[in-house]
Design an enzyme around this catalytic site. Structure first.
Site, PDB file in Angstrom:
ATOM      1  N   GLU A   1      58.534  35.625  88.403  1.00 32.30           N
ATOM      2  CA  GLU A   1      57.783  35.570  89.651  1.00 32.30           C
ATOM      3  C   GLU A   1      57.262  34.149  89.874  1.00 32.30           C
ATOM      4  O   GLU A   1      56.206  33.786  89.324  1.00 32.30           O
ATOM      5  CB  GLU A   1      56.598  36.524  89.596  1.00 32.30           C
ATOM      6  CG  GLU A   1      56.968  37.974  89.374  1.00 32.30           C
ATOM      7  CD  GLU A   1      55.855  38.889  89.850  1.00 32.30           C
ATOM      8  OE1 GLU A   1      56.092  39.639  90.793  1.00 32.30           O
ATOM      9  OE2 GLU A   1      54.746  38.826  89.300  1.00 32.30           O
TER      10      GLU A   1
ATOM     11  N   GLU B   1      48.361  36.372  88.423  1.00 31.17           N
ATOM     12  CA  GLU B   1      46.949  36.486  88.805  1.00 31.17           C
ATOM     13  C   GLU B   1      46.072  36.631  87.566  1.00 31.17           C
ATOM     14  O   GLU B   1      44.946  36.142  87.519  1.00 31.17           O
ATOM     15  CB  GLU B   1      46.769  37.669  89.774  1.00 31.17           C
ATOM     16  CG  GLU B   1      47.315  37.337  91.156  1.00 31.17           C
ATOM     17  CD  GLU B   1      47.879  38.507  91.929  1.00 31.17           C
ATOM     18  OE1 GLU B   1      47.564  39.671  91.610  1.00 31.17           O
ATOM     19  OE2 GLU B   1      48.661  38.263  92.873  1.00 31.17           O
TER      20      GLU B   1
ATOM     21  N   HIS C   1      50.711  38.932  84.427  1.00 30.29           N
ATOM     22  CA  HIS C   1      50.905  38.628  85.855  1.00 30.29           C
ATOM     23  C   HIS C   1      50.215  37.292  86.149  1.00 30.29           C
ATOM     24  O   HIS C   1      49.180  36.975  85.560  1.00 30.29           O
ATOM     25  CB  HIS C   1      50.318  39.752  86.712  1.00 30.29           C
ATOM     26  CG  HIS C   1      50.685  39.627  88.159  1.00 30.29           C
ATOM     27  ND1 HIS C   1      50.015  38.786  89.011  1.00 30.29           N
ATOM     28  CD2 HIS C   1      51.661  40.210  88.893  1.00 30.29           C
ATOM     29  CE1 HIS C   1      50.571  38.863  90.212  1.00 30.29           C
ATOM     30  NE2 HIS C   1      51.572  39.716  90.172  1.00 30.29           N
TER      31      HIS C   1
ATOM     32  N   LYS D   1      48.292  46.154  92.693  1.00 29.98           N
ATOM     33  CA  LYS D   1      47.106  45.292  92.507  1.00 29.98           C
ATOM     34  C   LYS D   1      45.822  46.119  92.713  1.00 29.98           C
ATOM     35  O   LYS D   1      45.802  47.287  92.337  1.00 29.98           O
ATOM     36  CB  LYS D   1      47.158  44.082  93.442  1.00 29.98           C
ATOM     37  CG  LYS D   1      48.522  43.393  93.415  1.00 29.98           C
ATOM     38  CD  LYS D   1      48.506  42.039  94.013  1.00 29.98           C
ATOM     39  CE  LYS D   1      49.927  41.540  94.180  1.00 29.98           C
ATOM     40  NZ  LYS D   1      50.051  40.120  94.274  1.00 29.98           N
TER      41      LYS D   1
ATOM     42  N   SER E   1      57.268  38.033  97.214  1.00 34.07           N
ATOM     43  CA  SER E   1      57.542  38.284  98.636  1.00 34.07           C
ATOM     44  C   SER E   1      58.866  39.011  98.886  1.00 34.07           C
ATOM     45  O   SER E   1      59.556  38.727  99.864  1.00 34.07           O
ATOM     46  CB  SER E   1      57.473  36.972  99.429  1.00 34.07           C
ATOM     47  OG  SER E   1      56.166  36.438  99.349  1.00 34.07           O
TER      48      SER E   1
ATOM     49  N   ASN F   1      53.753  46.811  92.266  1.00 35.23           N
ATOM     50  CA  ASN F   1      52.470  46.393  91.691  1.00 35.23           C
ATOM     51  C   ASN F   1      51.429  46.500  92.811  1.00 35.23           C
ATOM     52  O   ASN F   1      51.395  45.661  93.697  1.00 35.23           O
ATOM     53  CB  ASN F   1      52.586  44.947  91.195  1.00 35.23           C
ATOM     54  CG  ASN F   1      51.240  44.371  90.800  1.00 35.23           C
ATOM     55  OD1 ASN F   1      50.288  45.105  90.552  1.00 35.23           O
ATOM     56  ND2 ASN F   1      51.157  43.043  90.738  1.00 35.23           N
TER      57      ASN F   1
ATOM     58  N   GLY G   1      52.828  36.842  97.250  1.00 29.26           N
ATOM     59  CA  GLY G   1      51.868  37.108  98.318  1.00 29.26           C
ATOM     60  C   GLY G   1      51.848  36.082  99.427  1.00 29.26           C
ATOM     61  O   GLY G   1      50.938  36.076 100.256  1.00 29.26           O
TER      62      GLY G   1
HETATM   63  C1  PEP Z   1      53.353  40.673  92.778  1.00 32.67           C
HETATM   64  O1  PEP Z   1      52.210  41.013  92.950  1.00 32.67           O
HETATM   65  O2  PEP Z   1      53.841  40.701  91.635  1.00 32.67           O
HETATM   66  C2  PEP Z   1      54.133  40.246  93.926  1.00 32.67           C
HETATM   67  C3  PEP Z   1      55.346  39.790  93.721  1.00 32.67           C
HETATM   68  O3  PEP Z   1      53.534  40.325  95.150  1.00 32.67           O
HETATM   69  P1  PEP Z   1      54.261  40.134  96.589  1.00 32.67           P
HETATM   70  O4  PEP Z   1      55.484  41.014  96.577  1.00 32.67           O
HETATM   71  O5  PEP Z   1      53.248  40.598  97.584  1.00 32.67           O
HETATM   72  O6  PEP Z   1      54.619  38.712  96.716  1.00 32.67           O
END
Ligand code: PEP
Length: 254
Positions: free
Chosen positions: A168, A98, A96, A11, A213, A9, A174
């Site tokens: 997630e 976000e 997601h 972003k 992460s 992803n 992040g």
């Molecule tokens: C994500 O954006 O779905 C995500 C898991 O980001 P990160 O791997 O940077 O934590």
């Protein structure tokens, strides 16, 4: 063999030139090898046409990070599933954290998008996850149950195999702090078990990704967990070499 999908992803990162650079590097790294793991990159909208039409290894799938559920009309700033399809995408991330947190997306809206994506023949990647406060107050299972039952409402047993579920935990996205192996085992077991009550014939076939992460150092311990069928990766998916390492790790775990 267990199903596995490694998805990036991106972003709001990478313009068209950077997208092509990434694909070119990933092509070189993948070479002629045949992978059993699915490989997916999800660039921002402005780069999906470039990515979808780039000369690339045919194992690299392209996806979008969002969509609207209506086919067309007065929805300024939105993009339809057919427009995404035209860019040769076959996956769309929805819900997601976000988008839920910053753009106030509800489970009801996410469910409408899920139906529309399935109707168009593409694969939704439906994201769920609890906040830090929810985990600390032991509400994780309640939150996930709500997000899954609302997000999957009306999805039949026949079509559910096309839905990818991405767990997630919001606090792990992040932050550089992944959920522990124990937390992932426990939560993915809970999710699989919940799916078994909703889809008694198909629950074993549903891809449940972990996201939060994931990087090349922790991918091995995460991807070998029984009920983990891949990862949704943010930061580490922006670097072709790191993303490739995670694909290789996934492959070894099969
Ligand atoms: C994500 O954006 O779905 C995500 C898991 O980001 P990160 O791997 O940077 O934590």
């Amino acid at each position: 063999m267990k199903r596995m999908l490694i998805a990036g992803n991106w972003k709001m990162n990478k313009n068209n030139r950077e997208t092509l650079d990434f694909i070119s590097k990933l092509n070189d790294l993948l070479g002629d090898k045949k992978y059993n793991s699915g490989i997916l990159i999800c660039p921002p909208f402005s780069s999906i046409y470039t990515a979808g039409n780039a000369e690339k290894n045919n194992q690299i799938n392209v996806g979008a990070q969002n969509c609207y559920f209506e086919p067309k009309g007065a929805f300024t700033g939105e993009i339809s599933i057919d427009m995404i399809k035209e860019s040769k995408c076959n996956y769309i991330i929805i819900g997601h954290s976000e988008r839920r947190a910053i753009f106030n997306e509800s489970d009801e809206l996410i469910n409408k998008k899920t139906h529309a994506i399935l109707k168009s023949g593409l694969n939704p990647i439906l994201c769920i996850g609890e906040s830090l406060d929810e985990r600390q107050t032991n509400k994780t299972e309640e939150i996930l149950t709500h997000q899954i039952t609302e997000g999957f409402k009306g999805i039949s047993e026949d079509e559910v195999e096309k839905v990818v579920l991405a767990y997630e935990p919001v606090w792990a996205i992040g932050t550089g702090i992944s959920a522990t192996e124990e937390q992932i085992v426990e939560t993915h077991n809970f999710i699989r078990n919940l799916l078994s009550s909703l889809y008694p014939n198909q629950f074993k076939n549903i891809i449940i990704q972990y996201g939060g992460s994931v990087n090349k150092a922790n991918a091995d311990s995460i991807l070998k967990i029984e009920n983990v069928n891949g990862a949704l990766i943010g930061g580490a998916a922006l670097i072709a070499e790191d993303f490739y390492q995670i694909i290789e790790t996934a492959e070894k775990s099969l």
